[in-house]
Design an enzyme around this catalytic site. Structure first.
Site, PDB file in Angstrom:
ATOM      1  N   ARG A   1     170.505  47.048 106.379  1.00  0.00           N
ATOM      2  CA  ARG A   1     169.092  46.930 106.791  1.00  0.00           C
ATOM      3  C   ARG A   1     168.113  47.605 105.831  1.00  0.00           C
ATOM      4  NH1 ARG A   1     171.469  47.206 111.874  1.00  0.00           N
ATOM      5  NH2 ARG A   1     171.322  45.157 112.882  1.00  0.00           N
TER       6      ARG A   1
ATOM      7  N   LYS B   1     157.820  41.471  95.772  1.00  0.00           N
ATOM      8  CA  LYS B   1     158.541  40.241  96.151  1.00  0.00           C
ATOM      9  C   LYS B   1     159.976  40.350  95.653  1.00  0.00           C
ATOM     10  CE  LYS B   1     154.969  36.646  96.146  1.00  0.00           C
ATOM     11  NZ  LYS B   1     154.533  35.394  95.480  1.00  0.00           N
TER      12      LYS B   1
ATOM     13  N   GLU C   1     152.185  35.715  80.816  1.00  0.00           N
ATOM     14  CA  GLU C   1     151.659  36.333  82.048  1.00  0.00           C
ATOM     15  C   GLU C   1     150.527  37.310  81.726  1.00  0.00           C
ATOM     16  OE1 GLU C   1     152.590  35.038  84.779  1.00  0.00           O
ATOM     17  OE2 GLU C   1     154.687  34.394  84.596  1.00  0.00           O
TER      18      GLU C   1
ATOM     19  N   LYS D   1     147.756  43.208  87.952  1.00  0.00           N
ATOM     20  CA  LYS D   1     148.655  42.668  88.992  1.00  0.00           C
ATOM     21  C   LYS D   1     148.650  43.600  90.201  1.00  0.00           C
ATOM     22  CE  LYS D   1     152.692  40.655  90.645  1.00  0.00           C
ATOM     23  NZ  LYS D   1     153.959  40.033  90.495  1.00  0.00           N
TER      24      LYS D   1
ATOM     25  N   GLU E   1     150.393  37.915 100.419  1.00  0.00           N
ATOM     26  CA  GLU E   1     149.894  36.632  99.901  1.00  0.00           C
ATOM     27  C   GLU E   1     149.210  35.785 100.960  1.00  0.00           C
ATOM     28  OE1 GLU E   1     152.068  34.923  96.502  1.00  0.00           O
ATOM     29  OE2 GLU E   1     151.859  32.989  97.501  1.00  0.00           O
TER      30      GLU E   1
ATOM     31  N   ARG F   1     145.937  37.146  96.542  1.00  0.00           N
ATOM     32  CA  ARG F   1     147.133  37.156  95.678  1.00  0.00           C
ATOM     33  C   ARG F   1     147.434  35.782  95.081  1.00  0.00           C
ATOM     34  NH1 ARG F   1     152.539  40.680  96.824  1.00  0.00           N
ATOM     35  NH2 ARG F   1     153.725  39.964  95.021  1.00  0.00           N
TER      36      ARG F   1
ATOM     37  N   ASN G   1     148.777  32.557  90.981  1.00  0.00           N
ATOM     38  CA  ASN G   1     149.441  31.260  90.796  1.00  0.00           C
ATOM     39  C   ASN G   1     148.740  30.379  89.773  1.00  0.00           C
ATOM     40  OD1 ASN G   1     151.396  31.828  92.696  1.00  0.00           O
ATOM     41  ND2 ASN G   1     150.129  31.087  94.383  1.00  0.00           N
TER      42      ASN G   1
ATOM     43  N   HIS H   1     150.530  27.911  87.539  1.00  0.00           N
ATOM     44  CA  HIS H   1     151.906  27.813  88.035  1.00  0.00           C
ATOM     45  C   HIS H   1     152.180  26.555  88.851  1.00  0.00           C
ATOM     46  CE1 HIS H   1     152.196  31.860  86.543  1.00  0.00           C
ATOM     47  NE2 HIS H   1     153.449  31.964  86.915  1.00  0.00           N
TER      48      HIS H   1
ATOM     49  N   HIS I   1     155.195  25.262  87.085  1.00  0.00           N
ATOM     50  CA  HIS I   1     156.503  25.256  87.752  1.00  0.00           C
ATOM     51  C   HIS I   1     157.132  23.872  87.728  1.00  0.00           C
ATOM     52  CE1 HIS I   1     156.275  29.180  90.276  1.00  0.00           C
ATOM     53  NE2 HIS I   1     157.074  29.317  89.236  1.00  0.00           N
TER      54      HIS I   1
ATOM     55  N   HIS J   1     160.077  30.040  81.344  1.00  0.00           N
ATOM     56  CA  HIS J   1     159.005  30.088  82.342  1.00  0.00           C
ATOM     57  C   HIS J   1     157.607  30.177  81.702  1.00  0.00           C
ATOM     58  CE1 HIS J   1     156.961  31.043  86.059  1.00  0.00           C
ATOM     59  NE2 HIS J   1     156.444  32.113  85.492  1.00  0.00           N
TER      60      HIS J   1
END
Ligand SMILES: NC(=O)c1ccc[n+]([C@@H]2O[C@H](COP(=O)([O-])OP(=O)(O)OC[C@H]3O[C@@H](n4cnc5c(N)ncnc54)[C@H](O)[C@@H]3O)[C@@H](O)[C@H]2O)c1
Ligand SMILES: [Zn+2]
Length: 352
Positions: free
Chosen positions: A114, A136, A178, A214, A224, A228, A232, A235, A239, A255
């Site tokens: 946990r 994340k 980035e 960031k 998000e 936030r 993106n 992206h 992506h 990427h």
């Protein structure tokens, strides 16, 4: 001493490995575990050991490098090793590697018994300026990136730019995208200063400013719900181009190389659907193409690309959701664009 304070944890930039040693000593963990991949075990772990000669009692969990291993099978392997090493609730996992290691290690630690403490020691430019900050964690499943994961903050992040010396040049450029993004969405001065620098010599100041941006964004919106989403930018299309390239190219785009294409297409959409000027679009195109050579986007792939965008988890009601620039240094979210306009933006890239 340069430290950025996030909501619940510090991000260290100065004497970071010494700070890691101090963190370990102060917290009296029952067990210290390093998660590494084959390359960071070879290039980075010796650096940590040399910096912390007093650290003798630790175990190492090693996984194969690469995004294709960021999955539940490797995660089970990590959990089993933790059990074998008798890790308990009072153990610490140190994620020493790129974004694959920080994402998967964060996920494994946040779910083991946990949740146990973990810290990130990011070793790629991409993980230093992006993946290690914001909480994340996650793994991929059935070709869908980051589909399983948690929002769990590390106890601390330790950034040591010296690790970048052994990193492949293409990987440096990938992470550099980035930094460009952080300038485009949040800091026009940062973007304007980027023109003539060599990514392989990325100054620590750029890493620091990028993390500052960031962090400022994610601390205001940790889950998000709104702001936030500006992260993106580039992206949605990026992506799709990245996934398509992975499935079809012999030497697929990294990427950052894919989102660089996304910057140009989404800047084009920003002129149509937001308030970005044509002059700003031209400036973005010139900077992006300076660092990332033109990629052959095939018109025959446009259908597959829009299909991939429609599957993106950010969409609502079958419409494609974008974060677009209102000007260089400012971004707004939840802009929905038509498929025909998206194809037009891909054609715009082709026409350059
Ligand atoms: N959590 C987030 O907010 C977030 C944000 C952006 C990206 N990500 C994730 O990050 C991942 C990509 O990260 P990445 O680009 O760092 O990839 P990566 O972890 O696969 O690292 C790239 C390659 O560099 C090698 N490497 C790492 N450090 C090295 C060093 N110092 N010297 C030599 N080789 C080294 C690795 O072994 C690997 O082969 C993706 O899975 C992406 O989803 C997460
Ligand atoms: Zn990215």
């Amino acid at each position: 001493m340069r430290i950025i304070q996030s909501n619940t944890y510090p991000i260290h930039f100065e004497n970071s490995l010494q700070q890691l040693g101090r963190f370990i000593t102060e917290n009296h963990y029952s067990k210290i575990l390093f998660l590494v991949d084959t390359l960071t075990e070879k290039h980075c772990l010796p650096v940590v050991k040399a910096a912390l000669p007093e650290l003798k009692d630790f175990d190492i969990i090693e996984v194969d490098p690469g995004e294709e291993n960021k999955n539940i099978d490797f995660c089970i392997g990590i959990w089993k090793m933790m059990l074998d090493f008798k890790a308990d609730r009072n153990s610490l996992l140190i994620n020493l590697g790129g974004g694959v290691i920080t994402d998967m290690g964060g996920f494994a630690a946040s779910t083991f018994k946990r949740g146990i403490d973990f810290v990130h020691v990011p070793t790629t430019l991409l993980s230093q300026v992006d993946a290690s900050v914001g909480g994340k964690t996650g793994i991929d499943m059935d070709q869908v990136k980051n589909i399983i994961g948690t929002f769990t903050q590390p106890r601390a992040v330790f950034i040591e730019p010296g690790f970048l010396k052994t990193l492949d040049k293409r990987q440096i450029y990938s992470g550099f995208a980035e930094i460009i993004k952080h300038g485009l969405i949040y800091d026009a001065d940062l973007f304007n200063s980027i023109r003539d620098i060599q990514p392989e010599l990325t100054a620590p100041e750029y890493i620091y400013r990028s993390v500052e941006i960031k962090n400022e964004v994610v601390t205001q919106d940790p889950l998000e719900k709104g702001l936030r989403k500006i992260l993106n930018f580039g992206h949605t299309i990026g992506h799709a181009v990245e996934s398509h390239s992975l499935m079809n190219d012999r030497d697929p785009l990294l990427h950052g190389e894919a989102i660089a294409i996304g910057f140009i297409c989404e800047a084009y959409l920003s002129v149509r659907y937001s308030t970005l000027s044509e002059a700003e679009l031209a400036k973005i195109v010139s900077v992006v193409l300076h660092y990332y050579p033109k990629y052959q986007l095939n018109q025959a792939s446009f259908g597959a690309l829009t299909e991939l965008m429609l599957n993106d988890k950010k969409n609502a009601d079958g419409r494609i959701n974008f974060s677009l620039l209102s000007r260089i240094g400012e971004c707004s979210t939840d802009k929905f664009c038509e498929e025909t306009e998206i194809e037009e933006s891909l054609n715009y890239y082709r026409s350059l």
